[in-house]
Design a protein around this motif. Structure first.
Motif, PDB file in Angstrom:
ATOM      1  N   ILE A 278       0.848  -1.193   0.000  1.00 52.87           N
ATOM      2  CA  ILE A 278       0.000   0.000   0.000  1.00 52.87           C
ATOM      3  C   ILE A 278       0.879   1.237   0.000  1.00 52.87           C
ATOM      4  O   ILE A 278       2.089   1.152   0.221  1.00 52.87           O
ATOM      5  N   THR A 279       0.275   2.391  -0.245  1.00 57.73           N
ATOM      6  CA  THR A 279       1.043   3.631  -0.298  1.00 57.73           C
ATOM      7  C   THR A 279       1.453   4.079   1.108  1.00 57.73           C
ATOM      8  O   THR A 279       0.923   3.590   2.118  1.00 57.73           O
ATOM      9  N   LYS A 280       2.356   5.021   1.154  1.00 60.50           N
ATOM     10  CA  LYS A 280       2.830   5.547   2.437  1.00 60.50           C
ATOM     11  C   LYS A 280       1.686   6.168   3.224  1.00 60.50           C
ATOM     12  O   LYS A 280       1.554   5.953   4.434  1.00 60.50           O
ATOM     13  N   ASN A 281       0.842   6.947   2.545  1.00 54.21           N
ATOM     14  CA  ASN A 281      -0.291   7.584   3.227  1.00 54.21           C
ATOM     15  C   ASN A 281      -1.267   6.548   3.777  1.00 54.21           C
ATOM     16  O   ASN A 281      -1.783   6.699   4.887  1.00 54.21           O
ATOM     17  N   GLU A 282      -1.527   5.506   2.990  1.00 54.03           N
ATOM     18  CA  GLU A 282      -2.425   4.442   3.443  1.00 54.03           C
ATOM     19  C   GLU A 282      -1.841   3.710   4.643  1.00 54.03           C
ATOM     20  O   GLU A 282      -2.554   3.383   5.595  1.00 54.03           O
ATOM     21  N   PHE A 283      -0.536   3.474   4.599  1.00 56.92           N
ATOM     22  CA  PHE A 283       0.134   2.780   5.697  1.00 56.92           C
ATOM     23  C   PHE A 283       0.062   3.595   6.977  1.00 56.92           C
ATOM     24  O   PHE A 283      -0.263   3.066   8.050  1.00 56.92           O
ATOM     25  N   GLU A 284       0.346   4.880   6.863  1.00 53.25           N
ATOM     26  CA  GLU A 284       0.353   5.756   8.040  1.00 53.25           C
ATOM     27  C   GLU A 284      -1.049   5.963   8.615  1.00 53.25           C
ATOM     28  O   GLU A 284      -1.203   6.226   9.807  1.00 53.25           O
ATOM     29  N   SER A 285      -2.061   5.845   7.764  1.00 57.34           N
ATOM     30  CA  SER A 285      -3.446   6.011   8.230  1.00 57.34           C
ATOM     31  C   SER A 285      -4.010   4.723   8.837  1.00 57.34           C
ATOM     32  O   SER A 285      -5.124   4.713   9.358  1.00 57.34           O
ATOM     33  N   GLY A 286      -3.240   3.630   8.759  1.00 59.30           N
ATOM     34  CA  GLY A 286      -3.654   2.372   9.371  1.00 59.30           C
ATOM     35  C   GLY A 286      -4.577   1.530   8.516  1.00 59.30           C
ATOM     36  O   GLY A 286      -5.338   0.709   9.032  1.00 59.30           O
ATOM     37  N   LYS A 287      -4.515   1.695   7.206  1.00 56.91           N
ATOM     38  CA  LYS A 287      -5.377   0.915   6.309  1.00 56.91           C
ATOM     39  C   LYS A 287      -5.097  -0.575   6.476  1.00 56.91           C
ATOM     40  O   LYS A 287      -3.952  -0.994   6.631  1.00 56.91           O
ATOM     41  N   THR A 288      -6.160  -1.363   6.413  1.00 59.17           N
ATOM     42  CA  THR A 288      -6.045  -2.805   6.633  1.00 59.17           C
ATOM     43  C   THR A 288      -6.442  -3.603   5.390  1.00 59.17           C
ATOM     44  O   THR A 288      -7.004  -3.057   4.440  1.00 59.17           O
ATOM     45  N   TYR A 289      -6.170  -4.897   5.459  1.00 57.11           N
ATOM     46  CA  TYR A 289      -6.612  -5.820   4.398  1.00 57.11           C
ATOM     47  C   TYR A 289      -8.129  -5.757   4.242  1.00 57.11           C
ATOM     48  O   TYR A 289      -8.639  -5.740   3.121  1.00 57.11           O
ATOM     49  N   VAL A 290      -8.843  -5.706   5.346  1.00 56.72           N
ATOM     50  CA  VAL A 290     -10.306  -5.637   5.294  1.00 56.72           C
ATOM     51  C   VAL A 290     -10.759  -4.348   4.596  1.00 56.72           C
ATOM     52  O   VAL A 290     -11.687  -4.373   3.779  1.00 56.72           O
ATOM     53  N   ASP A 291     -10.103  -3.241   4.909  1.00 58.24           N
ATOM     54  CA  ASP A 291     -10.434  -1.969   4.239  1.00 58.24           C
ATOM     55  C   ASP A 291     -10.258  -2.100   2.731  1.00 58.24           C
ATOM     56  O   ASP A 291     -11.090  -1.620   1.948  1.00 58.24           O
ATOM     57  N   ILE A 292      -9.166  -2.732   2.336  1.00 56.59           N
ATOM     58  CA  ILE A 292      -8.874  -2.910   0.910  1.00 56.59           C
ATOM     59  C   ILE A 292      -9.946  -3.766   0.247  1.00 56.59           C
ATOM     60  O   ILE A 292     -10.440  -3.438  -0.841  1.00 56.59           O
ATOM     61  N   MET A 293     -10.324  -4.858   0.892  1.00 56.18           N
ATOM     62  CA  MET A 293     -11.334  -5.738   0.310  1.00 56.18           C
ATOM     63  C   MET A 293     -12.711  -5.069   0.254  1.00 56.18           C
ATOM     64  O   MET A 293     -13.509  -5.345  -0.653  1.00 56.18           O
ATOM     65  N   LYS A 294     -13.003  -4.190   1.187  1.00 55.64           N
ATOM     66  CA  LYS A 294     -14.247  -3.420   1.127  1.00 55.64           C
ATOM     67  C   LYS A 294     -14.248  -2.504  -0.098  1.00 55.64           C
ATOM     68  O   LYS A 294     -15.263  -2.373  -0.790  1.00 55.64           O
ATOM     69  N   ASP A 295     -13.106  -1.883  -0.353  1.00 54.78           N
ATOM     70  CA  ASP A 295     -12.973  -1.034  -1.550  1.00 54.78           C
ATOM     71  C   ASP A 295     -13.136  -1.875  -2.818  1.00 54.78           C
ATOM     72  O   ASP A 295     -13.783  -1.444  -3.785  1.00 54.78           O
ATOM     73  N   ASN A 296     -12.535  -3.061  -2.811  1.00 56.47           N
ATOM     74  CA  ASN A 296     -12.661  -3.957  -3.967  1.00 56.47           C
ATOM     75  C   ASN A 296     -14.112  -4.371  -4.189  1.00 56.47           C
ATOM     76  O   ASN A 296     -14.570  -4.494  -5.331  1.00 56.47           O
ATOM     77  N   ALA A 297     -14.843  -4.585  -3.099  1.00 56.59           N
ATOM     78  CA  ALA A 297     -16.245  -4.982  -3.199  1.00 56.59           C
ATOM     79  C   ALA A 297     -17.077  -3.873  -3.853  1.00 56.59           C
ATOM     80  O   ALA A 297     -17.949  -4.153  -4.700  1.00 56.59           O
ATOM     81  N   LYS A 298     -16.805  -2.635  -3.486  1.00 52.70           N
ATOM     82  CA  LYS A 298     -17.526  -1.505  -4.086  1.00 52.70           C
ATOM     83  C   LYS A 298     -17.250  -1.419  -5.578  1.00 52.70           C
ATOM     84  O   LYS A 298     -18.158  -1.207  -6.393  1.00 52.70           O
ATOM     85  N   ALA A 299     -15.972  -1.559  -5.937  1.00 52.30           N
ATOM     86  CA  ALA A 299     -15.603  -1.510  -7.359  1.00 52.30           C
ATOM     87  C   ALA A 299     -16.208  -2.672  -8.118  1.00 52.30           C
ATOM     88  O   ALA A 299     -16.679  -2.521  -9.257  1.00 52.30           O
ATOM     89  N   LEU A 300     -16.235  -3.851  -7.502  1.00 50.25           N
ATOM     90  CA  LEU A 300     -16.804  -5.038  -8.116  1.00 50.25           C
ATOM     91  C   LEU A 300     -18.288  -4.832  -8.417  1.00 50.25           C
ATOM     92  O   LEU A 300     -18.766  -5.181  -9.505  1.00 50.25           O
ATOM     93  N   LYS A 301     -19.004  -4.273  -7.472  1.00 55.67           N
ATOM     94  CA  LYS A 301     -20.434  -4.042  -7.643  1.00 55.67           C
ATOM     95  C   LYS A 301     -20.706  -3.139  -8.832  1.00 55.67           C
ATOM     96  O   LYS A 301     -21.629  -3.362  -9.629  1.00 55.67           O
ATOM     97  N   GLU A 302     -19.881  -2.122  -8.987  1.00 56.75           N
ATOM     98  CA  GLU A 302     -20.040  -1.195 -10.102  1.00 56.75           C
ATOM     99  C   GLU A 302     -19.698  -1.860 -11.427  1.00 56.75           C
ATOM    100  O   GLU A 302     -20.375  -1.649 -12.436  1.00 56.75           O
ATOM    101  N   ALA A 303     -18.646  -2.686 -11.424  1.00 51.02           N
ATOM    102  CA  ALA A 303     -18.202  -3.315 -12.677  1.00 51.02           C
ATOM    103  C   ALA A 303     -19.144  -4.399 -13.169  1.00 51.02           C
ATOM    104  O   ALA A 303     -19.211  -4.681 -14.371  1.00 51.02           O
ATOM    105  N   LEU A 304     -19.869  -5.032 -12.251  1.00 49.11           N
ATOM    106  CA  LEU A 304     -20.740  -6.148 -12.629  1.00 49.11           C
ATOM    107  C   LEU A 304     -22.186  -5.718 -12.903  1.00 49.11           C
ATOM    108  O   LEU A 304     -23.028  -6.555 -13.243  1.00 49.11           O
TER     109      LEU A 304
END
Length: 305
Positions: A278-304
């Motif tokens: 992940i990026t430096k800003n994401e790392f410093e903000s405490g982004k997690t694997y779960v956060d990433i997968m939630k973002d992927n789920a939103k993108a998936l919903k739009e793409a499908l």
């Protein structure tokens, strides 16, 4: 008398040093990339004396990472070392043979591996060797298996905090189960089951988990980044023919190819984050694997849809 006094002083120093050493005792966990770091961080949350370190710098490209002498020393001094085991980690095999007291966890050995495949329209590097997709954690089901294994190994190293580790692990696994359930619901209720990656494709475990079809420009760990005219034309035709509303780029990609295809097809560019780093800003903000997968789920919903 002086000798006795001196002896007492020496004994006090030894006792104090011993106490200091006990206070300084740590469980040191070293990981190569972000998923393993995030899993270990979640499991050891709120436990004093645990140090979790990621060798990759945030924002660094994993496929070109080269360990420094300091990195190798950190691995040797660690209690637990976690790596993927794919092509990006070939350097690991050369050093772990000489490491004796560190528990080595190879994530690709914890799940059913899948071979890299060449699908229709994809660039082919003409490599006759069997290559396995190393992005095993992109399947939340695999992520859970990996977390369970890491938890067991951490407890073996530090049994006194077993209850905390188990509770932390259970809580994080429940979060992953929730996102897994959400993704399944998105797929089951979607208009289509097809994704277009105008980029590398690090999502084989993800698409297989949810029975999704995909087309892509490159394999997950492909060295190439410039697509041929033939591949570009194929992806453009596929988007138009199948009425695909969006094309994907992956995290930290320049998105050049995705933008080109989106422009030609009047579609949108979305991002799929494989979580490799992940990026430096994401790392410093405490982004997690779960956060990433939630973002992927939103993108998936739009793409499908």
């Amino acid at each position: 008398m002086k000798k006795i006094y001196k002896l007492i002083l020496i004994l006090l120093v030894i006792i104090m040093t011993g106490c200091a050493n006990k206070k300084e005792e740590k469980l040191k966990i070293v990981t190569v990339n972000f998923p393993a770091y995030d899993f270990a961080r979640a499991i050891t949350k709120d436990v004093k004396g645990v140090e979790v370190e990621m060798l990759l710098n945030p924002g660094e490209e994993v496929h070109t990472y080269d360990p420094s002498p300091k990195d190798i020393i950190n691995i040797e001094k660690s209690d637990i070392f976690i790596y993927t085991g794919g092509e990006s980690d070939e350097w690991v095999e050369k050093i772990i043979k000489d490491i004796k007291n560190t528990k080595i966890i190879k994530m690709m050995d914890l799940v059913d591996k899948k071979e890299e495949e060449i699908v229709e329209g994809m660039e082919n590097e003409d490599n006759e060797e069997i290559e396995y997709d190393e992005h095993v954690w992109t399947s939340p089901v695999n992520a859970i298996k990996i977390i369970e294994n890491i938890t067991d190994n951490i407890i073996q190293k530090d049994e006194k905090n077993k209850e905390i580790y188990e509770n932390n692990s259970e809580n994080y696994i429940n979060e992953i189960k929730n996102i897994d359930s959400n993704i399944r619901q998105i797929v089951n209720t979607s208009k289509r089951k097809e994704l277009i990656f105008a980029d590398r494709f690090p999502a084989r475990y993800f698409t297989d988990e949810y029975n999704l079809k995909y087309y892509a420009a490159f394999k997950g760990c492909a060295e190439e980044t410039e697509a041929s005219a033939k591949t570009i034309a194929f992806l453009i035709d596929k988007v138009k023919k199948d009425n695909i509303p969006a094309v994907f780029k992956i995290e930290m990609s320049n998105g050049k190819l995705a933008s080109q295809i989106a422009k030609e097809t009047n579609t949108k560019v979305l991002e799929f984050n494989s979580a490799h780093n992940i990026t430096k800003n994401e790392f410093e903000s405490g982004k997690t694997y779960v956060d990433i997968m939630k973002d992927n789920a939103k993108a998936l919903k739009e793409a499908l849809n």
